[in-house]
Design a protein around this motif. Sequence first.
Motif, PDB file in Angstrom:
ATOM      1  N   UNK A 188      53.075  65.643  97.718  1.00 33.33           N
ATOM      2  CA  UNK A 188      54.366  65.411  97.068  1.00 33.33           C
ATOM      3  C   UNK A 188      54.919  64.068  97.494  1.00 33.33           C
ATOM      4  N   UNK A 189      55.864  63.564  96.694  1.00 34.88           N
ATOM      5  CA  UNK A 189      56.566  62.317  96.992  1.00 34.88           C
ATOM      6  C   UNK A 189      58.030  62.649  97.237  1.00 34.88           C
ATOM      7  N   UNK A 190      58.602  62.056  98.275  1.00 28.56           N
ATOM      8  CA  UNK A 190      60.034  62.232  98.521  1.00 28.56           C
ATOM      9  C   UNK A 190      60.664  60.875  98.807  1.00 28.56           C
ATOM     10  N   UNK A 191      61.793  60.611  98.158  1.00 21.48           N
ATOM     11  CA  UNK A 191      62.552  59.381  98.387  1.00 21.48           C
ATOM     12  C   UNK A 191      64.025  59.731  98.531  1.00 21.48           C
ATOM     13  N   UNK A 192      64.793  58.766  98.978  1.00 15.73           N
ATOM     14  CA  UNK A 192      66.235  58.871  98.904  1.00 15.73           C
ATOM     15  C   UNK A 192      66.706  58.285  97.591  1.00 15.73           C
ATOM     16  N   UNK A 193      67.979  57.983  97.503  1.00 17.22           N
ATOM     17  CA  UNK A 193      68.527  57.349  96.301  1.00 17.22           C
ATOM     18  C   UNK A 193      69.838  56.661  96.634  1.00 17.22           C
ATOM     19  N   UNK A 194      70.155  55.656  95.853  1.00 15.01           N
ATOM     20  CA  UNK A 194      71.453  55.002  95.980  1.00 15.01           C
ATOM     21  C   UNK A 194      72.460  55.551  94.989  1.00 15.01           C
ATOM     22  N   UNK A 195      71.985  56.188  93.930  1.00 13.51           N
ATOM     23  CA  UNK A 195      72.891  56.771  92.949  1.00 13.51           C
ATOM     24  C   UNK A 195      72.138  57.773  92.088  1.00 13.51           C
ATOM     25  N   UNK A 196      72.864  58.827  91.690  1.00 14.49           N
ATOM     26  CA  UNK A 196      72.355  59.787  90.707  1.00 14.49           C
ATOM     27  C   UNK A 196      73.354  59.804  89.557  1.00 14.49           C
ATOM     28  N   UNK A 197      72.881  59.569  88.335  1.00 11.08           N
ATOM     29  CA  UNK A 197      73.776  59.504  87.185  1.00 11.08           C
ATOM     30  C   UNK A 197      74.051  60.902  86.631  1.00 11.08           C
ATOM     31  N   UNK A 198      74.963  60.970  85.683  1.00  8.42           N
ATOM     32  CA  UNK A 198      75.371  62.255  85.115  1.00  8.42           C
ATOM     33  C   UNK A 198      74.246  62.958  84.377  1.00  8.42           C
ATOM     34  N   UNK A 199      73.240  62.219  83.921  1.00 13.34           N
ATOM     35  CA  UNK A 199      72.113  62.872  83.238  1.00 13.34           C
ATOM     36  C   UNK A 199      70.935  63.128  84.175  1.00 13.34           C
ATOM     37  N   UNK A 221      54.649  66.651  92.684  1.00 12.58           N
ATOM     38  CA  UNK A 221      56.114  66.763  92.679  1.00 12.58           C
ATOM     39  C   UNK A 221      56.783  65.490  93.204  1.00 12.58           C
ATOM     40  N   UNK A 222      57.821  65.075  92.496  1.00 14.01           N
ATOM     41  CA  UNK A 222      58.624  63.931  92.923  1.00 14.01           C
ATOM     42  C   UNK A 222      60.009  64.457  93.258  1.00 14.01           C
ATOM     43  N   UNK A 223      60.367  64.406  94.544  1.00 10.27           N
ATOM     44  CA  UNK A 223      61.604  64.994  95.052  1.00 10.27           C
ATOM     45  C   UNK A 223      62.537  63.882  95.528  1.00 10.27           C
ATOM     46  N   UNK A 224      63.808  64.030  95.215  1.00 12.07           N
ATOM     47  CA  UNK A 224      64.822  63.073  95.640  1.00 12.07           C
ATOM     48  C   UNK A 224      65.796  63.771  96.585  1.00 12.07           C
ATOM     49  N   UNK A 225      66.022  63.189  97.746  1.00 13.58           N
ATOM     50  CA  UNK A 225      66.992  63.696  98.711  1.00 13.58           C
ATOM     51  C   UNK A 225      68.273  62.882  98.569  1.00 13.58           C
ATOM     52  N   UNK A 226      69.381  63.558  98.278  1.00 16.62           N
ATOM     53  CA  UNK A 226      70.612  62.824  97.961  1.00 16.62           C
ATOM     54  C   UNK A 226      71.849  63.593  98.404  1.00 16.62           C
ATOM     55  N   UNK A 227      72.655  62.983  99.250  1.00 13.14           N
ATOM     56  CA  UNK A 227      73.952  63.552  99.557  1.00 13.14           C
ATOM     57  C   UNK A 227      74.800  63.550  98.279  1.00 13.14           C
ATOM     58  N   UNK A 228      75.707  64.514  98.152  1.00 13.00           N
ATOM     59  CA  UNK A 228      76.448  64.642  96.904  1.00 13.00           C
ATOM     60  C   UNK A 228      77.340  63.434  96.626  1.00 13.00           C
ATOM     61  N   UNK A 229      77.735  62.680  97.663  1.00 15.24           N
ATOM     62  CA  UNK A 229      78.575  61.524  97.401  1.00 15.24           C
ATOM     63  C   UNK A 229      77.788  60.362  96.792  1.00 15.24           C
ATOM     64  N   UNK A 230      76.500  60.548  96.558  1.00 15.76           N
ATOM     65  CA  UNK A 230      75.711  59.540  95.856  1.00 15.76           C
ATOM     66  C   UNK A 230      75.660  59.793  94.345  1.00 15.76           C
ATOM     67  N   UNK A 231      76.307  60.861  93.883  1.00 16.90           N
ATOM     68  CA  UNK A 231      76.387  61.111  92.454  1.00 16.90           C
ATOM     69  C   UNK A 231      77.462  60.208  91.853  1.00 16.90           C
ATOM     70  N   UNK A 232      77.227  59.730  90.647  1.00 19.00           N
ATOM     71  CA  UNK A 232      78.084  58.714  90.031  1.00 19.00           C
ATOM     72  C   UNK A 232      78.956  59.324  88.942  1.00 19.00           C
ATOM     73  N   UNK A 233      80.184  59.721  89.262  1.00 19.97           N
ATOM     74  CA  UNK A 233      81.026  60.431  88.299  1.00 19.97           C
ATOM     75  C   UNK A 233      81.298  59.668  87.013  1.00 19.97           C
ATOM     76  N   UNK A 234      81.561  58.359  87.108  1.00 20.24           N
ATOM     77  CA  UNK A 234      81.989  57.638  85.913  1.00 20.24           C
ATOM     78  C   UNK A 234      80.869  57.422  84.904  1.00 20.24           C
TER      79      UNK A 234
END
Length: 319
Positions: A188-199, A221-234
């Motif tokens: 499997x592949x796992x990365x972090x992220x700087x942002x997750x968009x609404x889609x 499998x491609x898995x992304x580890x992301x704290x919820x504050x990295x989601x982009x509301x706008x």
Amino acid sequence: MVLTKTADDISSMRVRGAGRIARTAALALQEYGASLECKTLAAFVDEMQNAAEILCKTRPTAVSLPNAVRYVMQGVRGAGTLEEAQQALNDRATTFIHDSQEAVQKIADIAARQFPDDAVIMTHCNSQVAIACIVRAHEQGRVREVYATEVRPRNQGYITIQMLSDAGVPVNFIVDSAARSFMPKVDLVITGTDAVTANGAVVNKIGTSQIALCAHEARKPFIVAAETYKFAPRTILGERIPIEERPAEEVTGSGRQLPPGVTVKNPAFDVTPPAYVDLIITEIGAFAPSYAPVVIRDHLGWDISEFQKEYAFTHQYGE
């Protein structure tokens, strides 16, 4: 001034990684607020909004930064007295930093359950939360070895392999373009992220989308580890996340002359479509990318009316 140094450290990538950037910004606001000698609430709010603007301009792609600033500044903007604003600033900055650090460990616990026994893992860039997931699974005896990419042009992969090595994880260090060659060996592949968009699309270090495509092709499998504050509301309102363009010298080296007519393009991030993301793991659970709007609405507490208010407010910051 601490604030100016922090902004410079974030902009120049002496402070890097979305989580570290967010916590550093929260701490900078806290320390800056404590240093102010304002006599009125209005003066304090003006000073803090100027500070927020300086920080928000440093790294336009990392959504964790404006989300952290928004969280801390909400207490300042909602206060009725100067003393309330000062206390709210201190309390909210402390809470954000604590919750951010705690989120990493929660994500690691959840992610470790997704790793098969004797797993071979691939990761890209330097993500504190992705590394925490790998280390936690390794502590449980589930990780045999890791393939870590170099991550040109800033070579953040060197930080990743040092952190994994320090944790006793066997690591194979590969150039970015070798990811497809080694993908068949990976579970499997796992990365972090700087942002997750609404889609459910993922904005991460340049090269991530290519690795996700390789994983999709190889049915890994491609898995992304992301704290919820990295989601982009706008992004629900159609606002696009700007992709930061870094200096050409990061690619060419300082002082190197290019042939006439040659320009350097150096985007720091790319966008991985949700179709290539199998799972997003947050501190509140693991889910498919299509669940992203629910996180924004129910966990981050945004509704459409607040989107519209915050859109107007954050444009004071020039985002």
